[in-house]
Design a protein around this motif. Structure first.
Motif, PDB file in Angstrom:
ATOM      1  N   THR A 173       0.847  -1.189   0.000  1.00 57.20           N
ATOM      2  CA  THR A 173       0.000   0.000   0.000  1.00 57.20           C
ATOM      3  C   THR A 173       0.884   1.242   0.000  1.00 57.20           C
ATOM      4  O   THR A 173       1.687   1.452   0.916  1.00 57.20           O
ATOM      5  N   SER A 192      -2.983   5.273   1.819  1.00 55.07           N
ATOM      6  CA  SER A 192      -4.274   4.779   2.300  1.00 55.07           C
ATOM      7  C   SER A 192      -5.152   5.904   2.836  1.00 55.07           C
ATOM      8  O   SER A 192      -6.111   5.630   3.558  1.00 55.07           O
ATOM      9  N   GLN A 215     -11.102   5.970   4.505  1.00 58.76           N
ATOM     10  CA  GLN A 215     -11.761   5.125   3.523  1.00 58.76           C
ATOM     11  C   GLN A 215     -12.408   5.946   2.404  1.00 58.76           C
ATOM     12  O   GLN A 215     -12.676   5.410   1.322  1.00 58.76           O
ATOM     13  N   PRO A 247      -8.593   8.525  -1.694  1.00 56.03           N
ATOM     14  CA  PRO A 247      -8.020   7.560  -2.644  1.00 56.03           C
ATOM     15  C   PRO A 247      -7.040   6.614  -1.939  1.00 56.03           C
ATOM     16  O   PRO A 247      -6.346   6.997  -1.001  1.00 56.03           O
ATOM     17  N   ASN A 248      -7.021   5.374  -2.402  1.00 59.98           N
ATOM     18  CA  ASN A 248      -6.091   4.368  -1.913  1.00 59.98           C
ATOM     19  C   ASN A 248      -5.265   3.865  -3.089  1.00 59.98           C
ATOM     20  O   ASN A 248      -5.828   3.485  -4.128  1.00 59.98           O
ATOM     21  N   TYR A 251      -2.167   1.318  -4.469  1.00 59.87           N
ATOM     22  CA  TYR A 251      -1.436   0.090  -4.179  1.00 59.87           C
ATOM     23  C   TYR A 251      -0.438  -0.180  -5.294  1.00 59.87           C
ATOM     24  O   TYR A 251      -0.667   0.135  -6.460  1.00 59.87           O
ATOM     25  N   ILE A 292      -2.348   0.402  -8.680  1.00 62.58           N
ATOM     26  CA  ILE A 292      -3.806   0.392  -8.632  1.00 62.58           C
ATOM     27  C   ILE A 292      -4.268   1.528  -7.722  1.00 62.58           C
ATOM     28  O   ILE A 292      -3.800   1.654  -6.593  1.00 62.58           O
ATOM     29  N   ALA A 293      -5.165   2.328  -8.211  1.00 61.69           N
ATOM     30  CA  ALA A 293      -5.766   3.413  -7.426  1.00 61.69           C
ATOM     31  C   ALA A 293      -7.263   3.172  -7.343  1.00 61.69           C
ATOM     32  O   ALA A 293      -7.919   2.898  -8.358  1.00 61.69           O
ATOM     33  N   SER A 294      -7.783   3.264  -6.112  1.00 56.61           N
ATOM     34  CA  SER A 294      -9.223   3.092  -5.916  1.00 56.61           C
ATOM     35  C   SER A 294      -9.751   4.245  -5.086  1.00 56.61           C
ATOM     36  O   SER A 294      -9.078   4.727  -4.171  1.00 56.61           O
ATOM     37  N   TRP A 295     -10.957   4.651  -5.408  1.00 54.06           N
ATOM     38  CA  TRP A 295     -11.573   5.787  -4.713  1.00 54.06           C
ATOM     39  C   TRP A 295     -13.070   5.528  -4.640  1.00 54.06           C
ATOM     40  O   TRP A 295     -13.728   5.382  -5.669  1.00 54.06           O
ATOM     41  N   ARG A 296     -13.559   5.455  -3.424  1.00 55.76           N
ATOM     42  CA  ARG A 296     -14.983   5.214  -3.245  1.00 55.76           C
ATOM     43  C   ARG A 296     -15.740   6.511  -3.491  1.00 55.76           C
ATOM     44  O   ARG A 296     -15.547   7.512  -2.789  1.00 55.76           O
ATOM     45  N   ASP A 323     -21.195   5.670  -0.972  1.00 54.32           N
ATOM     46  CA  ASP A 323     -21.437   4.557  -0.054  1.00 54.32           C
ATOM     47  C   ASP A 323     -22.665   4.777   0.816  1.00 54.32           C
ATOM     48  O   ASP A 323     -22.831   4.137   1.848  1.00 54.32           O
TER      49      ASP A 323
END
Length: 456
Positions: free
Chosen positions: A115, A118, A286, A289-290, A292, A316-320, A323
């Motif tokens: 990571t 985070s 959370q 952006p996260n 990895y 890899i980039a993830s962003w919620r 929710d």
């Protein structure tokens, strides 16, 4: 032939005798060990050390602390890279929608995942786990102080019961002696039979009190065994004669301020409050952006073990994005928990003030009772001596002697209770201030002396 039979019987007899000795030794093994153990004398410090080692409540608290430490290490491991290995076999039936180079495929791979960012979620989780561990360490310390106070009070209760047993025994001996005197005077025709009967009733009453005192010592010993965590006997715990001058050695300082400085519950709640704030930060992470980093090297072929290698590196980039308020509600939940703990800290300060004040007042009252009870014993002893002398000379009555002995017994009992009430109150004061022993007082006195010199 007879000689052979005789030798055979003798041999069997020897074997049976040796077997009997062996069985006796095996069956009495615990008894031998118990006799050896009964020679060991345990003072109060020994009993406290044994309780800290064997008390099941403290053992459970230590294991709970080990669980929290493991959770802290789990949170720390989330920040470290992960290396996974995999071995795959795949058999393809028919052509299907995908084209495969082999119908039977073997794949061996090593995957590294780390990571990079985070949103401070993992770091905040680690800080929260560390604070929770520190809070539980404070709780374990308070549990240890509770056990220490329980052992001290149980020890003082046992010594109280022993002293009360001694008072009951002395009262019983005095009653028997008075009965002899009354019987002698009756035989001489000086007093009537009713005085002898009245004295016999008083002897029976003293004997009942003696039986109750013996039972009280057994109950007190059982309570001490529960607090310590191992079986004991009366011989293991030596009886210590109390001294009034050793009851209290306190510095000239506010005990409430000491409690605010040393009480572990305040530290525990404060760390728990900070942990709740860190959990709120972790929940907020959370929504950020996260990122990895993932790398994989694999071997892919139609036979085992494959030797054609392949590798890839991915970021890899993830962003919620949505929710339905999950993260927001988690943040609010942990913030509310922090505010709740803050209110509990204020309530705990008030509770500590009450406990310290109560313990201090109980100690002062007990010390005053010791002085009054000591004077009462002196007066009661003189009164009984005079009443008995007057009765022997037939100037006083039998009722005067019985009343004087009852007053003497009550005075001795009150003196014993006052002494051990003072010991227990002193232990409760130490416990209320949250310190382990009186050595802290010496440090406080030294600090006060140094600060006084600096002020001058």
């Amino acid at each position: 032939m007879k000689v052979a039979k005789f030798m055979e019987r003798r041999f069997l007899l020897i074997i049976g005798f040796c077997s009997l000795i062996f069985l006796v030794l095996v069956m009495d093994k615990n008894a031998w060990g118990q006799d050896a153990q009964s020679n060991v004398k345990y003072n109060l410090d020994n009993l406290i050390s044994i309780a800290e080692e064997h008390n099941p409540v403290l053992k459970a608290a230590q294991e709970q602390l080990n669980q929290v430490r493991a959770q802290e290490l789990q949170s720390a491991s989330q920040l470290a890279p992960r290396l996974d290995s995999s071995l795959t076999y795949m058999h393809q039936y028919g052509g299907g929608m995908t084209d495969s180079k082999y119908r039977d495929t073997y794949k061996a791979a090593l995957t590294l995942t780390h990571t990079l960012y985070s949103g401070d979620g993992l770091e905040a989780s680690l800080r929260a786990a560390t604070l929770n561990r520190q809070a539980l360490e404070a709780d374990v310390l308070r549990t240890k102080q509770t056990i220490r106070n329980d052992v001290q009070n149980a020890y003082y209760d046992l010594q109280r019961a022993r002293a009360q047993l001694q008072v009951a025994q002395e009262s019983y001996d005095l009653a028997l002696e008075h009965l002899k005197q009354a019987q002698s005077l009756y035989n001489q025709g000086v007093v009537a039979i009713n005085e002898v009967l009245r004295t016999q009733v008083d002897v029976s009453s003293a004997e009942l009190n003696l039986i109750q005192a013996k039972n009280g010592t057994q109950v007190a010993l059982s309570a001490l065994e529960k607090a310590v965590g191992i079986p004991l006997s009366h011989d293991m715990v030596p009886e210590v004669a109390p001294k009034e001058e050793s009851l209290l050695i306190l510095p000239q300082i506010d005990p409430y301020s000491i409690a605010l400085q040393y009480r572990p519950e305040l530290v525990s709640l404060e760390d728990s409050r900070k942990a709740a704030e860190e959990l709120a930060k972790a929940a907020a992470g959370q929504a950020r952006p996260n990122i990895y980093l993932q790398g994989e090297v694999s071997y892919y072929e139609d036979e085992f073990f494959p030797n054609e290698d392949d590798w890839n590196v991915s970021i890899i980039a993830s962003w919620r994005l949505y929710d339905r308020g999950e993260v927001k509600n988690k943040i609010e939940e942990n913030k509310a928990m922090a505010r709740e703990l803050l209110a509990r800290i204020d309530d705990l300060r008030n509770q500590i003030r009450l406990e310290v004040s109560t313990a201090w007042q109980n100690l002062e009252s007990a010390l005053q009772s010791v002085r009054v009870a000591e004077d009462q014993v002196t007066i009661a002893e003189e009164d009984y001596r005079m009443a008995l002398r007057r009765y022997v000379e037939q100037v006083g009555t039998n009722i005067d002697v019985l009343d004087a002995r009852t007053a003497l017994t009550d005075a001795n009992t009150n003196f014993v209770n006052a002494i051990y009430d003072a010991y227990s109150a002193y232990s409760d004061l130490i416990y209320a201030m949250g310190i382990m022993d009186e050595s802290v007082f010496d440090d406080l006195n030294e600090n006060e002396a140094v600060n006084g010199e600096v002020a001058k």
